[in-house]
Design an enzyme around this catalytic site. Structure first.
Site, PDB file in Angstrom:
ATOM      1  N   HIS A 133       6.229   4.269   9.526  1.00 41.61           N
ATOM      2  CA  HIS A 133       5.922   3.669  10.817  1.00 41.61           C
ATOM      3  C   HIS A 133       7.124   2.859  11.314  1.00 41.61           C
ATOM      4  O   HIS A 133       8.075   2.629  10.571  1.00 41.61           O
ATOM      5  CB  HIS A 133       4.683   2.755  10.714  1.00 41.61           C
TER       6      HIS A 133
HETATM    7  C1  T46 Z   1       5.877  -2.432   6.561  1.00 39.82           C
HETATM    8  C2  T46 Z   1       6.098  -1.862   5.204  1.00 39.82           C
HETATM    9  C3  T46 Z   1       7.441  -2.205   4.654  1.00 39.82           C
HETATM   10  C4  T46 Z   1      -2.940  -6.332   5.842  1.00 39.82           C
HETATM   11  O1  T46 Z   1      -4.158  -6.513   5.968  1.00 39.82           O
HETATM   12  N1  T46 Z   1      -2.091  -7.367   6.041  1.00 39.82           N
HETATM   13  C5  T46 Z   1      -0.748  -7.225   5.915  1.00 39.82           C
HETATM   14  O2  T46 Z   1       0.000  -8.201   6.107  1.00 39.82           O
HETATM   15  C6  T46 Z   1      -0.220  -5.921   5.559  1.00 39.82           C
HETATM   16  C7  T46 Z   1       1.279  -5.724   5.429  1.00 39.82           C
HETATM   17  C8  T46 Z   1      -1.101  -4.898   5.360  1.00 39.82           C
HETATM   18  N2  T46 Z   1      -2.431  -5.106   5.495  1.00 39.82           N
HETATM   19  C9  T46 Z   1      -3.356  -3.992   5.208  1.00 39.82           C
HETATM   20  C10 T46 Z   1      -3.310  -2.827   6.155  1.00 39.82           C
HETATM   21  C11 T46 Z   1      -3.695  -1.669   5.282  1.00 39.82           C
HETATM   22  O3  T46 Z   1      -5.097  -1.581   5.215  1.00 39.82           O
HETATM   23  O4  T46 Z   1      -3.003  -3.479   3.941  1.00 39.82           O
HETATM   24  C12 T46 Z   1      -3.189  -2.084   3.898  1.00 39.82           C
HETATM   25  C13 T46 Z   1      -1.913  -1.353   3.511  1.00 39.82           C
HETATM   26  O5  T46 Z   1      -0.958  -1.497   4.567  1.00 39.82           O
HETATM   27  P1  T46 Z   1       0.010  -0.308   5.013  1.00 39.82           P
HETATM   28  O6  T46 Z   1      -0.646   0.976   4.839  1.00 39.82           O
HETATM   29  O7  T46 Z   1       0.533  -0.628   6.370  1.00 39.82           O
HETATM   30  O8  T46 Z   1       1.175  -0.476   3.900  1.00 39.82           O
HETATM   31  P2  T46 Z   1       2.623   0.174   3.857  1.00 39.82           P
HETATM   32  O9  T46 Z   1       3.161  -0.086   2.511  1.00 39.82           O
HETATM   33  O10 T46 Z   1       2.634   1.571   4.345  1.00 39.82           O
HETATM   34  O11 T46 Z   1       3.477  -0.705   4.925  1.00 39.82           O
HETATM   35  C14 T46 Z   1       3.743  -2.066   4.669  1.00 39.82           C
HETATM   36  C15 T46 Z   1       3.512  -2.930   5.913  1.00 39.82           C
HETATM   37  O12 T46 Z   1       2.196  -2.716   6.426  1.00 39.82           O
HETATM   38  C16 T46 Z   1       4.489  -2.645   7.013  1.00 39.82           C
HETATM   39  O13 T46 Z   1       4.420  -3.665   8.013  1.00 39.82           O
HETATM   40  O14 T46 Z   1       6.804  -2.582   7.338  1.00 39.82           O
HETATM   41  O15 T46 Z   1       5.090  -2.215   4.256  1.00 39.82           O
END
Ligand code: T46
Length: 137
Positions: free
Chosen positions: A49
């Site tokens: 993303h």
């Molecule tokens: C990014 C990369 C480097 C939350 O509720 N609060 C938070 O602060 C974050 C970061 C995530 N979440 C929830 C949203 C999803 O349900 O945690 C779950 C996993 O998040 P996501 O699928 O977005 O994780 P990544 O590893 O793909 O991405 C993350 C960050 O979301 C993003 O901002 O830049 O790490």
């Protein structure tokens, strides 16, 4: 696109090492949120993303992983394998993390609270936003 590394000062003594991060000092913005990614399963890709406004500093504090950064025009790959260096990820950079070692802990400092509406999770949408920005300049 240039990779924005931030090298941290490694403090410590004969007991071991220590790194201190202060906002608007080692960290080039005000820190509103810290999160860390760990226990990532084999062959998993994360990220995939871009953020519309969020700025982040990513530090691999244990183990290693790879990071690819794409500004819409250029794509770069970086190996993250040291706690003494951070990578600044500015807004509107498509990023993906992969090849996580089992012991990888990826810590991210962010300049804002979590907001799903700040994410662009569709690559075509990201490219369109990049082209619109380019054409308006
Ligand atoms: C990014 C990369 C480097 C939350 O509720 N609060 C938070 O602060 C974050 C970061 C995530 N979440 C929830 C949203 C999803 O349900 O945690 C779950 C996993 O998040 P996501 O699928 O977005 O994780 P990544 O590893 O793909 O991405 C993350 C960050 O979301 C993003 O901002 O830049 O790490």
């Amino acid at each position: 696109m240039k990779i924005e590394y931030i090298e941290f000062n490694v403090l410590g003594d004969n007991r071991g090492s220590l790194i201190a991060l202060e906002e608007e000092n080692e960290v080039p913005f005000q820190i509103k949120r810290v999160y860390y990614i760990f226990d990532t399963q084999v062959n998993v890709k994360r990220g995939l993303h871009a953020h519309k406004e969020l700025e982040q500093l990513m530090i691999c504090i244990n183990g290693s992983c790879k990071l690819s950064l794409d500004d819409g025009q250029t794509k770069l790959e970086i190996l993250l394998d040291t706690p003494s260096k951070g990578i600044r990820i500015r807004k509107m950079i498509w990023h993906e993390m992969y090849e996580f070692s089992q012991d990888c802990i990826l810590m991210v400092l962010a300049d804002d609270f979590y907001s799903e509406s700040d994410y662009i999770r569709n690559y075509l949408e990201f490219q369109k936003a990049y082209e619109m920005k380019r054409d308006s300049n």
